[in-house]
Design a protein around this motif. Structure first.
Motif, PDB file in Angstrom:
ATOM      1  N   GLY A   1       0.806  -1.218   0.000  1.00 42.14           N
ATOM      2  CA  GLY A   1       0.000   0.000   0.000  1.00 42.14           C
ATOM      3  C   GLY A   1       0.838   1.266   0.000  1.00 42.14           C
ATOM      4  N   LEU A   2       2.075   1.187  -0.512  1.00 42.51           N
ATOM      5  CA  LEU A   2       2.994   2.324  -0.459  1.00 42.51           C
ATOM      6  C   LEU A   2       3.410   2.798  -1.847  1.00 42.51           C
ATOM      7  CD1 LEU A   2       5.230   1.066   2.487  1.00 42.51           C
ATOM      8  CD2 LEU A   2       3.499   2.881   2.575  1.00 42.51           C
ATOM      9  N   ASP A   3       2.684   2.402  -2.852  1.00 41.62           N
ATOM     10  CA  ASP A   3       3.006   2.828  -4.214  1.00 41.62           C
ATOM     11  C   ASP A   3       2.848   4.335  -4.354  1.00 41.62           C
ATOM     12  OD1 ASP A   3       3.752   2.485  -6.847  1.00 41.62           O
ATOM     13  OD2 ASP A   3       1.696   2.186  -7.551  1.00 41.62           O
ATOM     14  N   GLY A   4       3.798   4.985  -5.015  1.00 43.61           N
ATOM     15  CA  GLY A   4       3.718   6.418  -5.254  1.00 43.61           C
ATOM     16  C   GLY A   4       4.216   7.284  -4.117  1.00 43.61           C
ATOM     17  N   ARG A   5       4.603   6.704  -2.999  1.00 43.74           N
ATOM     18  CA  ARG A   5       5.129   7.478  -1.868  1.00 43.74           C
ATOM     19  C   ARG A   5       6.603   7.821  -2.113  1.00 43.74           C
ATOM     20  NH1 ARG A   5       2.377   6.207   3.018  1.00 43.74           N
ATOM     21  NH2 ARG A   5       0.246   5.527   2.538  1.00 43.74           N
ATOM     22  N   PRO A   6       7.095   8.913  -1.538  1.00 45.34           N
ATOM     23  CA  PRO A   6       8.540   9.175  -1.591  1.00 45.34           C
ATOM     24  C   PRO A   6       9.299   8.011  -0.972  1.00 45.34           C
ATOM     25  CG  PRO A   6       7.343  11.102  -0.789  1.00 45.34           C
ATOM     26  CD  PRO A   6       6.347   9.968  -0.833  1.00 45.34           C
ATOM     27  N   LEU A   7      10.495   7.742  -1.476  1.00 44.78           N
ATOM     28  CA  LEU A   7      11.236   6.581  -0.999  1.00 44.78           C
ATOM     29  C   LEU A   7      11.526   6.670   0.495  1.00 44.78           C
ATOM     30  CD1 LEU A   7      12.546   3.892  -1.683  1.00 44.78           C
ATOM     31  CD2 LEU A   7      14.644   5.134  -2.260  1.00 44.78           C
ATOM     32  N   GLU A   8      11.808   7.865   1.000  1.00 51.33           N
ATOM     33  CA  GLU A   8      12.056   8.009   2.436  1.00 51.33           C
ATOM     34  C   GLU A   8      10.868   7.509   3.246  1.00 51.33           C
ATOM     35  OE1 GLU A   8      14.674  10.889   0.317  1.00 51.33           O
ATOM     36  OE2 GLU A   8      12.569  10.327   0.165  1.00 51.33           O
ATOM     37  N   GLU A   9       9.669   7.805   2.770  1.00 52.34           N
ATOM     38  CA  GLU A   9       8.457   7.361   3.467  1.00 52.34           C
ATOM     39  C   GLU A   9       8.272   5.854   3.339  1.00 52.34           C
ATOM     40  OE1 GLU A   9       3.665   8.325   3.359  1.00 52.34           O
ATOM     41  OE2 GLU A   9       5.096   9.801   2.558  1.00 52.34           O
ATOM     42  N   VAL A  10       8.604   5.307   2.165  1.00 54.36           N
ATOM     43  CA  VAL A  10       8.513   3.857   1.973  1.00 54.36           C
ATOM     44  C   VAL A  10       9.431   3.134   2.959  1.00 54.36           C
ATOM     45  CG1 VAL A  10       8.941   1.953   0.365  1.00 54.36           C
ATOM     46  CG2 VAL A  10       7.863   4.059  -0.460  1.00 54.36           C
ATOM     47  N   VAL A  11      10.660   3.626   3.111  1.00 58.31           N
ATOM     48  CA  VAL A  11      11.606   2.998   4.036  1.00 58.31           C
ATOM     49  C   VAL A  11      11.046   3.004   5.457  1.00 58.31           C
ATOM     50  CG1 VAL A  11      13.896   3.195   5.092  1.00 58.31           C
ATOM     51  CG2 VAL A  11      13.624   3.546   2.618  1.00 58.31           C
ATOM     52  N   ARG A  12      10.585   4.161   5.908  1.00 58.63           N
ATOM     53  CA  ARG A  12      10.105   4.275   7.292  1.00 58.63           C
ATOM     54  C   ARG A  12       8.852   3.444   7.527  1.00 58.63           C
ATOM     55  NH1 ARG A  12      11.475  10.036   6.249  1.00 58.63           N
ATOM     56  NH2 ARG A  12      13.437  10.469   7.354  1.00 58.63           N
ATOM     57  N   GLU A  13       7.927   3.483   6.578  1.00 59.05           N
ATOM     58  CA  GLU A  13       6.678   2.738   6.746  1.00 59.05           C
ATOM     59  C   GLU A  13       6.912   1.236   6.643  1.00 59.05           C
ATOM     60  OE1 GLU A  13       3.212   3.713   7.332  1.00 59.05           O
ATOM     61  OE2 GLU A  13       4.577   5.136   8.268  1.00 59.05           O
ATOM     62  N   ALA A  14       7.797   0.820   5.763  1.00 58.08           N
ATOM     63  CA  ALA A  14       8.096  -0.608   5.652  1.00 58.08           C
ATOM     64  C   ALA A  14       8.685  -1.129   6.961  1.00 58.08           C
ATOM     65  CB  ALA A  14       9.063  -0.856   4.494  1.00 58.08           C
ATOM     66  N   GLN A  15       9.558  -0.342   7.567  1.00 59.74           N
ATOM     67  CA  GLN A  15      10.129  -0.749   8.848  1.00 59.74           C
ATOM     68  C   GLN A  15       9.060  -0.788   9.932  1.00 59.74           C
ATOM     69  OE1 GLN A  15      10.945   1.142  11.805  1.00 59.74           O
ATOM     70  NE2 GLN A  15      12.707   0.064  12.661  1.00 59.74           N
ATOM     71  N   ARG A  16       8.177   0.227   9.948  1.00 58.64           N
ATOM     72  CA  ARG A  16       7.131   0.304  10.974  1.00 58.64           C
ATOM     73  C   ARG A  16       6.141  -0.848  10.843  1.00 58.64           C
ATOM     74  NH1 ARG A  16       2.044   2.080  11.632  1.00 58.64           N
ATOM     75  NH2 ARG A  16       1.822   2.652   9.429  1.00 58.64           N
ATOM     76  N   LYS A  17       5.823  -1.234   9.599  1.00 60.23           N
ATOM     77  CA  LYS A  17       4.843  -2.279   9.350  1.00 60.23           C
ATOM     78  C   LYS A  17       5.430  -3.683   9.413  1.00 60.23           C
ATOM     79  CE  LYS A  17       1.699   0.296   6.289  1.00 60.23           C
ATOM     80  NZ  LYS A  17       1.064   0.284   4.939  1.00 60.23           N
ATOM     81  N   GLY A  18       6.741  -3.782   9.561  1.00 65.03           N
ATOM     82  CA  GLY A  18       7.363  -5.101   9.565  1.00 65.03           C
ATOM     83  C   GLY A  18       7.447  -5.734   8.192  1.00 65.03           C
ATOM     84  N   GLU A  19       7.414  -4.904   7.143  1.00 61.89           N
ATOM     85  CA  GLU A  19       7.566  -5.389   5.763  1.00 61.89           C
ATOM     86  C   GLU A  19       9.064  -5.529   5.484  1.00 61.89           C
ATOM     87  OE1 GLU A  19       5.282  -6.237   3.629  1.00 61.89           O
ATOM     88  OE2 GLU A  19       3.413  -5.410   4.405  1.00 61.89           O
ATOM     89  N   THR A  20       9.650  -6.610   5.971  1.00 63.35           N
ATOM     90  CA  THR A  20      11.102  -6.738   5.995  1.00 63.35           C
ATOM     91  C   THR A  20      11.728  -6.737   4.613  1.00 63.35           C
ATOM     92  OG1 THR A  20      10.933  -8.000   8.042  1.00 63.35           O
ATOM     93  CG2 THR A  20      13.010  -8.146   6.853  1.00 63.35           C
ATOM     94  N   LYS A  21      11.175  -7.483   3.688  1.00 60.72           N
ATOM     95  CA  LYS A  21      11.755  -7.561   2.346  1.00 60.72           C
ATOM     96  C   LYS A  21      11.698  -6.207   1.652  1.00 60.72           C
ATOM     97  CE  LYS A  21      11.768 -10.528  -1.745  1.00 60.72           C
ATOM     98  NZ  LYS A  21      11.114 -11.695  -2.413  1.00 60.72           N
ATOM     99  N   LEU A  22      10.569  -5.519   1.791  1.00 60.38           N
ATOM    100  CA  LEU A  22      10.454  -4.186   1.204  1.00 60.38           C
ATOM    101  C   LEU A  22      11.425  -3.226   1.864  1.00 60.38           C
ATOM    102  CD1 LEU A  22       9.178  -2.010  -0.562  1.00 60.38           C
ATOM    103  CD2 LEU A  22       7.329  -1.819   1.126  1.00 60.38           C
ATOM    104  N   PHE A  23      11.528  -3.295   3.194  1.00 63.36           N
ATOM    105  CA  PHE A  23      12.458  -2.406   3.883  1.00 63.36           C
ATOM    106  C   PHE A  23      13.882  -2.603   3.384  1.00 63.36           C
ATOM    107  CE2 PHE A  23      15.674  -1.934   7.217  1.00 63.36           C
ATOM    108  CZ  PHE A  23      15.582  -0.561   7.438  1.00 63.36           C
ATOM    109  N   HIS A  24      14.322  -3.849   3.283  1.00 56.52           N
ATOM    110  CA  HIS A  24      15.693  -4.125   2.846  1.00 56.52           C
ATOM    111  C   HIS A  24      15.967  -3.532   1.468  1.00 56.52           C
ATOM    112  CE1 HIS A  24      16.141  -7.816   5.709  1.00 56.52           C
ATOM    113  NE2 HIS A  24      16.371  -6.674   6.318  1.00 56.52           N
TER     114      HIS A  24
END
Length: 228
Positions: free
Chosen positions: A46-69
């Motif tokens: 659910g993070l398509d179109g977000r700035p990459l900085e936001e994707v990194v932070r949200e992926a970490q917060r949501k536990g989306e490990t593969k996306l975060f990496h």
């Protein structure tokens, strides 16, 4: 959709510290894979179109490990390209004073940076950061970076993954780091980051397509870039 930003210099511009072969492999293959995987995984989170900085932070917060990496590695690499320049020069008076205050001297900072990076176990990144405690050197493991660490603002980073240096230095990470900090570290970029940390200007952010095209249109040394 995030892009693979162009290098701010030609592939051969950092030689002999880093060869054109290393930059082609590192940028065109490794960085591209992280970008492609992020673009594949971000919509599923659910993070398509977000700035990459936001994707990194949200992926970490949501536990989306593969996306975060993958997203963090994409961001780290774009920041890393800016931390190098064909003519390294010397730290400005402002940055030199800050390094002197924190480490005792510029040479002492370099020693701390190289020691932290060379003694870091496994893959990761070595950073010069600033925060409430002033300037300090830290290392992070694997894809981890400063975006998810409150109170830290990055000034400079060097890649500790073997793909950053193995073609030129084999497993001699310490020699790579010594040459990197002495020969290609971009002090001008670090100074801009320090100013941004103090509220004087904007800090680095991952470029979008329009920003990348505008910033690189007149960049020197792009003639050795292969066709897309």
């Amino acid at each position: 959709m995030i892009i693979l930003p162009k290098l701010p210099y030609g592939y051969a511009a950092l030689a002999p510290t880093l060869s054109a072969n290393t930059l082609h492999t590192h940028h065109d293959k490794h960085h591209r894979i992280y970008v492609d995987k992020t673009n594949e995984l971000a919509p599923k989170a659910g993070l398509d179109g977000r700035p990459l900085e936001e994707v990194v932070r949200e992926a970490q917060r949501k536990g989306e490990t593969k996306l975060f990496h993958n997203a963090a590695q994409a961001w780290n690499h774009a920041f890393f390209w800016e931390c190098m320049a064909p003519k390294s020069g010397l730290p400005s008076a402002t940055l030199r004073a800050a390094l002197d205050h924190a480490f005792g001297s510029v040479d002492a900072f370099k020693d701390a940076f190289v020691t932290e990076g060379s003694e870091h176990f496994g893959s990761g990144w070595v950073w010069l950061v600033t925060g409430s405690e002033g300037l300090k050197v830290i290392s992070t493991h694997d894809a981890d970076d400063t975006l998810t660490r409150d109170g830290l603002f990055p000034l400079m980073v060097c890649d500790l993954w073997e793909h950053a240096y193995y073609l030129d230095y084999k497993n001699d990470r310490k020699t790579f780091l010594n040459r990197w900090i002495d020969e290609v570290a971009n002090w001008t970029f670090a100074e801009r980051q320090l100013a941004a940390a103090d509220g004087r200007g904007d800090g680095f952010r991952y470029p979008d397509a329009a920003e990348d095209a505008g910033a690189r249109r007149d960049a020197p040394g792009q003639g050795d870039r292969p066709p897309a």
